[in-house]
Design a protein around this motif. Sequence first.
Motif, PDB file in Angstrom:
ATOM      1  N   VAL A 109      -3.900   8.565   6.791  1.00 52.83           N
ATOM      2  CA  VAL A 109      -4.395   7.259   6.378  1.00 52.83           C
ATOM      3  C   VAL A 109      -3.384   6.195   6.765  1.00 52.83           C
ATOM      4  O   VAL A 109      -2.176   6.418   6.729  1.00 52.83           O
ATOM      5  CB  VAL A 109      -4.648   7.227   4.847  1.00 52.83           C
ATOM      6  N   PRO A 111      -2.694   2.553   5.374  1.00 51.15           N
ATOM      7  CA  PRO A 111      -3.094   1.564   4.354  1.00 51.15           C
ATOM      8  C   PRO A 111      -3.024   0.146   4.898  1.00 51.15           C
ATOM      9  O   PRO A 111      -2.196  -0.166   5.764  1.00 51.15           O
ATOM     10  CB  PRO A 111      -2.092   1.798   3.227  1.00 51.15           C
ATOM     11  N   GLN A 112      -3.905  -0.700   4.388  1.00 52.21           N
ATOM     12  CA  GLN A 112      -3.914  -2.125   4.725  1.00 52.21           C
ATOM     13  C   GLN A 112      -3.930  -2.334   6.238  1.00 52.21           C
ATOM     14  O   GLN A 112      -3.140  -3.102   6.794  1.00 52.21           O
ATOM     15  CB  GLN A 112      -2.709  -2.828   4.105  1.00 52.21           C
ATOM     16  N   TYR A 125      -8.420  -3.119   5.274  1.00 56.23           N
ATOM     17  CA  TYR A 125      -8.948  -1.894   4.689  1.00 56.23           C
ATOM     18  C   TYR A 125      -7.995  -0.749   5.037  1.00 56.23           C
ATOM     19  O   TYR A 125      -7.173  -0.848   5.963  1.00 56.23           O
ATOM     20  CB  TYR A 125     -10.353  -1.582   5.201  1.00 56.23           C
ATOM     21  N   ASP A 126      -8.109   0.325   4.273  1.00 54.01           N
ATOM     22  CA  ASP A 126      -7.342   1.539   4.559  1.00 54.01           C
ATOM     23  C   ASP A 126      -8.095   2.344   5.608  1.00 54.01           C
ATOM     24  O   ASP A 126      -9.273   2.667   5.422  1.00 54.01           O
ATOM     25  CB  ASP A 126      -7.160   2.379   3.290  1.00 54.01           C
ATOM     26  N   TYR A 128      -8.743   5.646   7.456  1.00 57.51           N
ATOM     27  CA  TYR A 128      -8.604   7.094   7.367  1.00 57.51           C
ATOM     28  C   TYR A 128      -8.981   7.712   8.711  1.00 57.51           C
ATOM     29  O   TYR A 128      -9.930   7.277   9.359  1.00 57.51           O
ATOM     30  CB  TYR A 128      -9.517   7.645   6.265  1.00 57.51           C
ATOM     31  N   GLU A 193     -10.168  -1.322  -0.929  1.00 56.57           N
ATOM     32  CA  GLU A 193      -9.895  -1.080  -2.347  1.00 56.57           C
ATOM     33  C   GLU A 193     -10.362  -2.228  -3.228  1.00 56.57           C
ATOM     34  O   GLU A 193     -10.817  -2.021  -4.364  1.00 56.57           O
ATOM     35  CB  GLU A 193      -8.393  -0.844  -2.550  1.00 56.57           C
ATOM     36  N   THR A 289       4.285   6.487   7.757  1.00 61.07           N
ATOM     37  CA  THR A 289       2.970   6.552   7.117  1.00 61.07           C
ATOM     38  C   THR A 289       2.890   7.725   6.146  1.00 61.07           C
ATOM     39  O   THR A 289       2.444   7.598   5.018  1.00 61.07           O
ATOM     40  CB  THR A 289       1.876   6.683   8.186  1.00 61.07           C
ATOM     41  N   ASN A 293       2.883   7.211   1.825  1.00 62.18           N
ATOM     42  CA  ASN A 293       1.548   7.323   1.254  1.00 62.18           C
ATOM     43  C   ASN A 293       1.199   8.707   0.743  1.00 62.18           C
ATOM     44  O   ASN A 293       0.125   8.894   0.193  1.00 62.18           O
ATOM     45  CB  ASN A 293       0.507   6.906   2.304  1.00 62.18           C
TER      46      ASN A 293
END
Length: 499
Positions: A109, A111-112, A125-126, A128, A193, A289, A293
């Motif tokens: 993932v 994030p941001q 958005y995250d 994935y 989120e 990363t 996370n």
Amino acid sequence: MKKNLLLISLIFAMCCTAFAQQAQTENTNENADVKNVATSTFCPHRINLYLGAGFTNNIYNRIDLKQYYSMSELLSLHYAYFFNEHWGLSVGAELNHVGAKAAFSGSGVMPQFNDPAFNNGLSYYDLYWTADGLVEKQSIWAVEVPVMAQFEWIFDGRSGIYAGLGLYGYFPFLKGQNTYKGEGTMTTYGYEEGINQSYNVYYDMDNHFGTYNYAGQSRATKLRCSFGIEADFGAAFRISRVADGFVGPFVKFNFLDILPKDKVDVFTPAAANGCPTFNGTLGSNILETYKNNYSEYSKIRTKWDQLQVGLKLGVHIKCCANPVEKTKRQIQEEMLEELKKAKNEPIIIRQEPQYIYIVPQCELLDKDDEELTEKDRQDIRELQEQLANTKILFDLDKDIPKIQDNNANIDRCVSILKNNPKLALEVEGYTCDLGSEEHNRDLAQRRANKVRDLFVQKGVNPDQIRTVSYTVNDPQNNQNIRDPRREEHRAAIFRIVKR
């Protein structure tokens, strides 16, 4: 870190300096102790060639990826100068290649993730991602400049050990390549989120997410320079008079992180269609990363201290060694030709020196001499034993004795003579039948005198060492040296007598 590196460099420099001074001191002490006496000859100049291969660590083993392999290969050229028969220093250049291959069959993932095509870049958005059979290959080329202390010991003249320890500079000269092979795919989807909303291709988001095949893509990364420590150890064996072989393991470790300072995102968003570009592992922030996370990866290291362990094969070429040993007939013909040109003046024939045993002779023990005590007889027996195990070298037409390996037997003989002034040695110098009578008589006397000086300079009373010379025209020559070989006439015979 810089302080530690500076300290390591200083320690290495001090060790090299101390080693060189010790070698120089040993040579100086020998020269001061025994004037005009040389140790066994050797070639101080070496050219060392190596081929090697081994395993290396990689950034793949720090993340949840299946690692296929990570290998290193090297080709190196060294120049070495040996201060004596065992110790030397070398500097060289080495071509080093590290190749790795891994299959991405996991997920991650980001994030941001800032996708400029998503809400005009106003929201994040995250991201994935899930990889299925995507194969990544890495290729890194570098030039290394090693400076090493070297040790070599050939035990029986045919085989022995070799070891090296030193520092090297690591300079990548081509950008590291990430290349993707095979039929593997990468699937992406997003999660926002703030509104608890998931996005994927089924929500009319095919211009942002989907399944992509990255096969055939590649990315180049400029890596940083470093320096490290290298250690070699293995078996050395004689190939010929001018070359020795080597085989053994090696270990190399880079102290500094070779990955670039500015790392790009694992994915880079595209402009219109929103399909992100997968940037792989080399030079990306994939380690950060995982570290930031995933709690189970919280202790992951975000740099690459490269370690290599493998096997080396090499050859050590002695630059100044004579590749061919001349036959006795060739030496005789050359010497006779030179004698004609030089009108029987002394000449020098370059040839490997021959080992000549000093043959001790003593008639004292064969006689019932009442003046000899039991201690005297014991000293005489020990003198005979020590001199019988002593080796001496004489080059053709040379008067400089060469003692092999600083033979301790002579030192023991010196001790016996100094403690028992009743005993004495008579040194007989000999020559072969080449050359004029006048030249050979002088040469035989000089040989005897030089051997006598060896004992006197070690502290023996000069009155305890007598000298005499014989040529082929003297009956004593054939009587004392019955072997007709010319080499045996380049000898110094000891006769133990009473003072």
